[in-house]
Design an enzyme around this catalytic site. Structure first.
Site, PDB file in Angstrom:
ATOM      1  N   GLU A  75     -50.628  67.813  78.590  1.00 36.03           N
ATOM      2  CA  GLU A  75     -50.505  66.382  78.889  1.00 36.03           C
ATOM      3  C   GLU A  75     -51.674  65.805  79.680  1.00 36.03           C
ATOM      4  O   GLU A  75     -52.045  64.641  79.491  1.00 36.03           O
ATOM      5  CB  GLU A  75     -49.191  66.123  79.646  1.00 36.03           C
ATOM      6  CG  GLU A  75     -47.938  66.153  78.779  1.00 36.03           C
ATOM      7  CD  GLU A  75     -47.357  67.547  78.607  1.00 36.03           C
ATOM      8  OE1 GLU A  75     -46.216  67.653  78.129  1.00 36.03           O
ATOM      9  OE2 GLU A  75     -48.052  68.534  78.944  1.00 36.03           O
TER      10      GLU A  75
ATOM     11  N   ALA B 225     -44.904  65.789  71.765  1.00 36.64           N
ATOM     12  CA  ALA B 225     -44.237  64.514  71.523  1.00 36.64           C
ATOM     13  C   ALA B 225     -45.038  63.709  70.512  1.00 36.64           C
ATOM     14  O   ALA B 225     -46.215  63.992  70.257  1.00 36.64           O
ATOM     15  CB  ALA B 225     -44.098  63.739  72.832  1.00 36.64           C
TER      16      ALA B 225
ATOM     17  N   GLY C 156     -43.783  68.501  75.032  1.00 29.80           N
ATOM     18  CA  GLY C 156     -42.337  68.377  74.927  1.00 29.80           C
ATOM     19  C   GLY C 156     -41.684  69.546  74.214  1.00 29.80           C
ATOM     20  O   GLY C 156     -40.512  69.852  74.458  1.00 29.80           O
TER      21      GLY C 156
END
Length: 260
Positions: free
Chosen positions: A135, A66, A112
């Site tokens: 993440e 992302a 993502g």
């Protein structure tokens, strides 16, 4: 429709959606997620398109995650809204699309990006592909379905390890884990994936639509996939595709399906 961050090409019954942000390694931002939603929605509504391939531009990345700069200063509420909206617009949307979606992972699929690939109905990968959910290195967890789809695809133990270590795996390991169906050289990835899409395109769109729903319902809480299968099996008997398929079989000819 004109897009800034993606490219859409149609070839007979196949659509190829390419995420095209090469300077950002095709990272997903809100604008790109919205464009992808619109493109998938448009292709799904088309009577001509029987399969969709999603891939990334260039040779380095499918989607390298992302766009972190976009949400680095978000509050708790904004973070929850970001995940909920993204899942609604793209990740859950793709998983439940009536038209088959194949992710052709042509490089890094991180965060993502891997979550988008996992939302597709299945995946192919180039031999140089690398996949992971990094993440936790940012103090956050996967928010676009990663904690749910990864265990479904590779098992709880392996998913826990990948999420907690934030380590990447190569294409061969992803294939061994069952995360991707096929691994080929990068130069062959798109043509190889198109060959699979063409095989899909020859079959009944109506039957495929009902099969996708039945398979997905096995993973939905409070829904019995077997019951969906029974209902959808019966529904197929009332379709023009069933009539055409059985008639063609009995007449020893190839069926011409309309999706009706």
């Amino acid at each position: 429709m004109t897009f800034e961050n993606i490219l859409v090409e149609k070839e007979a019954a196949i659509a190829v959606i390419t995420i095209n942000r090469p300077t950002k390694l095709n990272a997903l931002n809100k604008a790109t997620i919205q464009e992808l939603h619109e493109a998938f929605k448009e292709m799904d509504a088309s009577e001509e398109i029987r399969a969709i391939i999603v891939t990334g531009s260039g040779e380095k990345a499918f989607v390298a995650g992302a766009d972190i700069a976009e949400f680095a200063d978000f509050s708790t509420e904004q973070g929850s809204e970001l995940a909920a909206k993204g899942q609604e617009l793209l990740f859950d949307f793709v998983q439940n699309l009536s038209t088959p979606v194949i992710a052709a992972v042509n490089g890094f699929a991180l965060g993502g990006g891997l979550e988008l690939a996992m939302a597709a109905h299945f995946r192919t990968a180039s031999s140089n592909a690398k996949m992971g959910l990094p993440e936790v290195t940012l103090g956050v967890i996967p928010g676009y379905g990663g904690t749910q789809r990864l265990p479904q695809l590779i098992g709880k133990g392996r998913a826990m390890e990948l999420i907690m270590t934030a380590q990447m795996i190569d294409a061969a390991t992803a294939h061994n884990y069952g995360l991707v169906n096929h691994v080929v050289e990068q130069a062959d990835l798109l043509s190889f994936t198109k060959d699979i899409a063409q095989k899909i395109a020859k079959n009944s769109p109506s039957a495929i639509r009902h099969a996708i729903q039945a398979v997905n319902d096995n993973y939905k809480e409070g829904t019995n996939g077997f019951e969906t299968e029974i209902k959808n099996f019966g529904t197929c008997f009332g379709t023009a595709d069933f009539k055409e398929g059985t008639t063609a079989f009995l007449e020893k000819r190839k069926a011409t399906f309309t999706g009706k």
